[in-house]
Design a protein around this motif. Structure first.
Motif, PDB file in Angstrom:
ATOM      1  N   TYR A  49       0.820  -1.210   0.000  1.00  0.00           N
ATOM      2  CA  TYR A  49       0.000   0.000   0.000  1.00  0.00           C
ATOM      3  C   TYR A  49       0.854   1.260   0.000  1.00  0.00           C
ATOM      4  O   TYR A  49       0.442   2.301  -0.432  1.00  0.00           O
ATOM      5  N   GLY A 151      -4.124  -0.033  -7.897  1.00  0.00           N
ATOM      6  CA  GLY A 151      -5.064  -0.914  -8.591  1.00  0.00           C
ATOM      7  C   GLY A 151      -4.564  -1.340  -9.945  1.00  0.00           C
ATOM      8  O   GLY A 151      -5.132  -0.970 -10.973  1.00  0.00           O
ATOM      9  N   THR A 158      -6.777  -7.078  -4.941  1.00  0.00           N
ATOM     10  CA  THR A 158      -7.595  -6.712  -6.105  1.00  0.00           C
ATOM     11  C   THR A 158      -8.107  -7.971  -6.811  1.00  0.00           C
ATOM     12  O   THR A 158      -9.290  -8.067  -7.147  1.00  0.00           O
ATOM     13  N   GLY A 179     -13.439   3.243  -2.461  1.00  0.00           N
ATOM     14  CA  GLY A 179     -11.974   3.224  -2.585  1.00  0.00           C
ATOM     15  C   GLY A 179     -11.611   2.703  -3.961  1.00  0.00           C
ATOM     16  O   GLY A 179     -10.918   1.712  -4.117  1.00  0.00           O
ATOM     17  N   ASP A 201     -13.653   7.776  -3.857  1.00  0.00           N
ATOM     18  CA  ASP A 201     -12.304   7.664  -3.311  1.00  0.00           C
ATOM     19  C   ASP A 201     -11.983   8.999  -2.639  1.00  0.00           C
ATOM     20  O   ASP A 201     -12.447  10.052  -3.074  1.00  0.00           O
ATOM     21  N   ASN A 246     -12.136  -2.600  -1.533  1.00  0.00           N
ATOM     22  CA  ASN A 246     -10.811  -3.170  -1.297  1.00  0.00           C
ATOM     23  C   ASN A 246      -9.990  -2.092  -0.592  1.00  0.00           C
ATOM     24  O   ASN A 246      -9.333  -1.265  -1.241  1.00  0.00           O
TER      25      ASN A 246
HETATM   26  C1  LIG Z   1      -6.161  -0.654  -2.006  1.00  0.00           C
HETATM   27  S1  LIG Z   1      -6.752   0.650  -2.938  1.00  0.00           S
HETATM   28  C2  LIG Z   1      -7.967  -0.198  -3.927  1.00  0.00           C
HETATM   29  C3  LIG Z   1      -8.014   0.229  -5.357  1.00  0.00           C
HETATM   30  C4  LIG Z   1      -8.886  -0.627  -6.262  1.00  0.00           C
HETATM   31  N1  LIG Z   1     -10.270  -0.588  -5.861  1.00  0.00           N
HETATM   32  C5  LIG Z   1      -8.414  -2.073  -6.284  1.00  0.00           C
HETATM   33  O1  LIG Z   1      -9.147  -2.940  -5.854  1.00  0.00           O
HETATM   34  O2  LIG Z   1      -7.290  -2.332  -6.730  1.00  0.00           O
HETATM   35  C6  LIG Z   1      -7.711   1.513  -1.738  1.00  0.00           C
HETATM   36  C7  LIG Z   1      -8.254   2.860  -2.192  1.00  0.00           C
HETATM   37  O3  LIG Z   1      -9.115   3.310  -1.155  1.00  0.00           O
HETATM   38  C8  LIG Z   1      -8.998   4.711  -1.016  1.00  0.00           C
HETATM   39  N2  LIG Z   1      -9.496   5.021   0.334  1.00  0.00           N
HETATM   40  C9  LIG Z   1      -8.850   4.902   1.515  1.00  0.00           C
HETATM   41  N3  LIG Z   1      -9.670   5.259   2.533  1.00  0.00           N
HETATM   42  C10 LIG Z   1     -10.866   5.604   1.974  1.00  0.00           C
HETATM   43  C11 LIG Z   1     -12.111   6.063   2.478  1.00  0.00           C
HETATM   44  N4  LIG Z   1     -12.294   6.242   3.772  1.00  0.00           N
HETATM   45  N5  LIG Z   1     -13.110   6.312   1.614  1.00  0.00           N
HETATM   46  C12 LIG Z   1     -12.930   6.130   0.280  1.00  0.00           C
HETATM   47  N6  LIG Z   1     -11.772   5.724  -0.259  1.00  0.00           N
HETATM   48  C13 LIG Z   1     -10.755   5.459   0.567  1.00  0.00           C
HETATM   49  C14 LIG Z   1      -7.526   4.969  -1.288  1.00  0.00           C
HETATM   50  O4  LIG Z   1      -7.330   6.311  -1.717  1.00  0.00           O
HETATM   51  C15 LIG Z   1      -7.215   3.946  -2.382  1.00  0.00           C
HETATM   52  O5  LIG Z   1      -7.369   4.502  -3.672  1.00  0.00           O
END
Ligand SMILES: C[S@@+](CC[C@H](N)C(=O)[O-])C[C@H]1O[C@@H](n2cnc3c(N)ncnc32)[C@H](O)[C@@H]1O
Length: 309
Positions: A49, A151, A158, A179, A201, A246
C-alpha cells in the motif's frame, strides 16, 4: 532534455559488494548520480500500500543517465566493454546492460516495465495499455493505466475482489466501489453487465485515474458516477445491489456501518484488503450488522469476504 539511461540488471553471490563495485565503475565514467533499485528484502504485505511500484520489483539494478549527444554511441560502447572486462569472466556475477532513451519526465514511468497482462481470475485479464494481448474467447480484458493510483490488478487484494465479483455479480445489478483507486473494479463491474456503477475515493488522483480508465474501457458514461469524498455524503439515500471495497481492514472496520446502510435488502457486500489476522474481527462485525457470510477467499496472507444482507 533527451537522455540515455544505462541500466545494469544483475545478480551476485554478494549483492552489496558487487553493487558497490558497479557503482564505483559508473562514477569512474563521470556519472553524477546512480539510481539503485532493489527488491524489498522482506516483503511485508502491508508495504504494498505504501509503494506499489517498488513492491512489484523483482531484480537488482543500477541506472545512470547521460546526455544523448554526439558522444552517446561511443559512451555506450565504452560502458559495455568496461563491464565485460570487469565482470564478464566472473562466476559470482551475472549481469545484463540495456540502454534506453528518455525524455526526462520518463523517470516517473520507469515502473511500467514491470507490468504485463495478467490473468487474475477465471475470466478477467488485466492488460496495461502499453502492452499487447490477444484474448481467448471467454476472457474479459480490462485495459488499464493505473497512473499514480492503486489498482494494477497484480495485487491479491484486487484479484480476490475480481474473483468474488465474477462469482456473484448478476447482470443489471447496481454496484458501488468504495476506494476505487484506478477504477479497476468499476470497469470489471461493467464487463459483468452491471447497471449503474458508482465509485468513491478520498484521493483526487484516484478519481481522475478511475475516470480515465472508464473511458479507456469505453464504459457508458451515463451509467457511471465517480466522486471524491466520503461515502455517505456522496450517495445520500441511494441503495445498491452490491458494495465492493478493497481497503485496508482498519478502514473497512470504520466504514462497515455506513456501507451496510447503502446496500439493498438481499444485496451483497464484497470486502477485500483484509490481512488474515483481522479476519475474525471483520467477520464478527459483519454478522453483528445482520449480514450472512457466504464466501471467504484467500490468497497468501490476504482474505476477501462476500456477505449477504
Ligand atoms: C487498495 S486501494 C484499492 C483500489 C482498487 N479498488 C483495487 O481494488 O485495486 C484503496 C483505495 O481506497 C482509497 N481510500 C482509503 N480510505 C478511503 C475512504 N475512507 N473512503 C474512500 N476511499 C478510501 C484509497 O485512496 C485507495 O485509492
Amino acid at each position: 532534455m533527451n537522455l540515455i539511461e544505462v541500466k545494469v540488471i544483475f545478480d551476485a553471490d554478494n549483492i552489496k559488494e558487487v553493487q558497490t563495485e558497479m557503482i564505483n565503475l559508473l562514477y569512474e565514467f563521470g556519472i553524477q548520480g546512480v539510481k539503485i533499485e532493489e527488491p524489498m528484502s522482506k516483503k511485508n504485505a502491508l508495504d504494498f500500500y505504501k509503494d506499489e511500484r517498488q513492491f512489484l520489483m523483482k531484480e537488482y539494478s543500477l541506472s545512470a543517465y547521460f546526455p544523448n549527444n554526439a558522444y552517446a554511441e561511443r559512451k555506450k560502447e565504452l560502458f559495455t566493454n568496461v563491464f565485460e572486462e570487469r565482470f564478464g569472466e566472473r562466476e559470482d556475477v551475472i549481469y545484463n546492460i540495456d540502454f534506453y532513451e528518455h525524455d526526462e519526465e520518463d523517470y516517473q514511468n520507469a515502473w511500467k516495465k514491470y507490468l504485463y497482462p495478467e490473468k487474475v481470475s477465471d475470466r478477467f485479464v488485466v492488460k496495461p495499455t502499453w502492452r499487447e494481448y490477444e484474448a481467448e474467447e471467454d476472457e474479459m480484458v480490462i485495459e488499464l493505466d493505473p497512473g499514480r493510483a492503486f489498482g494494477t490488478g497484480s495485487h491479491p487484494t484486487t484479484s480476490l475482489c475480481l474473483k468474488l465479483m465474477e462469482d456473484h455479480i448478476v447482470e443489471g445489478e447496481t454496484v458501488i466501489d468504495v476506494g476505487t483507486g484506478s477504477g479497476i473494479l468499476m470497469v470489471a463491474a461493467d464487463k459483468l453487465g452491471a447497471g449503474d456503477i458508482w465509485g468513491v475515493d478520498i484521493d483526487e488522483l484516484a478519481v481522475e485515474s478511475a475516470k480515465e480508465n472508464l473511458e479507456l474501457n469505453k464504459v457508458n458514461q451515463e451509467k457511471t458516477h465517480v466522486f471524491k469524498g466520503d461515502l455517505v455524503k456522496v450517495v445520500e439515500d441511494r441503495k445498491f445491489d452490491v458494495v465492493v471495497a478493497n481497503i485496508l481492514a482498519d478502514v473497512i472496520l470504520l466504514l462497515l456501518e455506513d456501507m451496510s446502510r447503502v446496500i439493498k435488502k438481499d444485496g451483497l457486500m464484497i470486502l477485500s484488503g483484509i490481512i488474515e489476522d483481522k479476519l475474525p474481527e471483520i467477520e464478527q462485525k459483519i454478522k453483528a450488522l445482520g449480514f450472512e457470510i457466504v464466501e471467504v477467499k484467500a490468497d497468501k496472507e490476504w482474505r476477501a469476504i462476500a456477505a449477504k444482507a
